[in-house]
Design a protein around this motif. Sequence first.
Motif, PDB file in Angstrom:
ATOM      1  N   ALA A  36       0.837  -1.205   0.000  1.00 29.48           N
ATOM      2  CA  ALA A  36       0.000   0.000   0.000  1.00 29.48           C
ATOM      3  C   ALA A  36       0.869   1.252   0.000  1.00 29.48           C
ATOM      4  O   ALA A  36       0.596   2.212  -0.729  1.00 29.48           O
ATOM      5  CB  ALA A  36      -0.941   0.006   1.204  1.00 29.48           C
ATOM      6  N   ALA A  37       1.929   1.244   0.802  1.00 31.25           N
ATOM      7  CA  ALA A  37       2.840   2.385   0.836  1.00 31.25           C
ATOM      8  C   ALA A  37       3.521   2.555  -0.525  1.00 31.25           C
ATOM      9  O   ALA A  37       3.645   3.683  -1.025  1.00 31.25           O
ATOM     10  CB  ALA A  37       3.882   2.211   1.939  1.00 31.25           C
ATOM     11  N   ALA A  38       3.950   1.464  -1.142  1.00 30.10           N
ATOM     12  CA  ALA A  38       4.582   1.533  -2.466  1.00 30.10           C
ATOM     13  C   ALA A  38       3.592   2.070  -3.501  1.00 30.10           C
ATOM     14  O   ALA A  38       3.947   2.874  -4.363  1.00 30.10           O
ATOM     15  CB  ALA A  38       5.108   0.160  -2.877  1.00 30.10           C
ATOM     16  N   TYR A  39       2.348   1.641  -3.415  1.00 34.95           N
ATOM     17  CA  TYR A  39       1.289   2.106  -4.314  1.00 34.95           C
ATOM     18  C   TYR A  39       1.104   3.618  -4.178  1.00 34.95           C
ATOM     19  O   TYR A  39       1.066   4.344  -5.177  1.00 34.95           O
ATOM     20  CB  TYR A  39      -0.002   1.359  -3.964  1.00 34.95           C
TER      21      TYR A  39
ATOM     22  N   THR B 254       4.872   6.466   3.650  1.00 28.68           N
ATOM     23  CA  THR B 254       5.743   5.322   3.892  1.00 28.68           C
ATOM     24  C   THR B 254       4.988   4.276   4.705  1.00 28.68           C
ATOM     25  O   THR B 254       3.921   4.553   5.261  1.00 28.68           O
ATOM     26  CB  THR B 254       6.993   5.736   4.691  1.00 28.68           C
ATOM     27  N   THR B 255       5.570   3.106   4.783  1.00 25.96           N
ATOM     28  CA  THR B 255       4.999   2.037   5.596  1.00 25.96           C
ATOM     29  C   THR B 255       4.839   2.498   7.039  1.00 25.96           C
ATOM     30  O   THR B 255       3.805   2.254   7.681  1.00 25.96           O
ATOM     31  CB  THR B 255       5.906   0.787   5.537  1.00 25.96           C
ATOM     32  N   GLU B 256       5.849   3.192   7.546  1.00 26.16           N
ATOM     33  CA  GLU B 256       5.818   3.664   8.934  1.00 26.16           C
ATOM     34  C   GLU B 256       4.692   4.679   9.159  1.00 26.16           C
ATOM     35  O   GLU B 256       4.019   4.660  10.197  1.00 26.16           O
ATOM     36  CB  GLU B 256       7.168   4.275   9.323  1.00 26.16           C
ATOM     37  N   THR B 257       4.493   5.562   8.192  1.00 21.47           N
ATOM     38  CA  THR B 257       3.421   6.553   8.321  1.00 21.47           C
ATOM     39  C   THR B 257       2.056   5.879   8.306  1.00 21.47           C
ATOM     40  O   THR B 257       1.176   6.219   9.110  1.00 21.47           O
ATOM     41  CB  THR B 257       3.510   7.602   7.199  1.00 21.47           C
ATOM     42  N   LEU B 258       1.858   4.906   7.424  1.00 24.49           N
ATOM     43  CA  LEU B 258       0.588   4.188   7.399  1.00 24.49           C
ATOM     44  C   LEU B 258       0.350   3.453   8.713  1.00 24.49           C
ATOM     45  O   LEU B 258      -0.775   3.411   9.213  1.00 24.49           O
ATOM     46  CB  LEU B 258       0.543   3.215   6.223  1.00 24.49           C
TER      47      LEU B 258
ATOM     48  N   GLY C 281      -5.356   7.157  13.868  1.00 25.22           N
ATOM     49  CA  GLY C 281      -6.492   7.564  13.045  1.00 25.22           C
ATOM     50  C   GLY C 281      -6.087   8.547  11.970  1.00 25.22           C
ATOM     51  O   GLY C 281      -5.004   9.121  12.008  1.00 25.22           O
ATOM     52  N   GLY C 282      -6.948   8.706  11.003  1.00 29.02           N
ATOM     53  CA  GLY C 282      -6.706   9.663   9.931  1.00 29.02           C
ATOM     54  C   GLY C 282      -6.112   9.048   8.675  1.00 29.02           C
ATOM     55  O   GLY C 282      -5.937   9.735   7.679  1.00 29.02           O
ATOM     56  N   GLY C 283      -5.806   7.773   8.724  1.00 31.50           N
ATOM     57  CA  GLY C 283      -5.226   7.109   7.562  1.00 31.50           C
ATOM     58  C   GLY C 283      -6.278   6.499   6.664  1.00 31.50           C
ATOM     59  O   GLY C 283      -7.483   6.631   6.905  1.00 31.50           O
TER      60      GLY C 283
END
Length: 76
Positions: free
Chosen positions: A12-15, A24-28, A35-37
């Motif tokens: 998902a992060a790569a997409y 980034t993966t970490e942000t997701l 929340g908020g993602g």
Amino acid sequence: MTQTTFLRREQAAAYLQERYGAYTTETLAKLATIGGGPPFQKFGRFPLYRPELLDEWALSRMSKTVHSTSELEVEG
């Protein structure tokens, strides 16, 4: 029968990086906690994201099209 595509968090992060240049993966992972993602579903311990919902979420975070930053300041 329509097949739904699911992406693991790394995918998902790569997409999002490929399509929108952000996240980034970490942000997701952090957004999934606070929340908020983008919306996701759990499959066991794995969060799964649907590409169409990633697009919907990313587009909802964008401003309208403008010709200068001063147009954004008017919106507040």
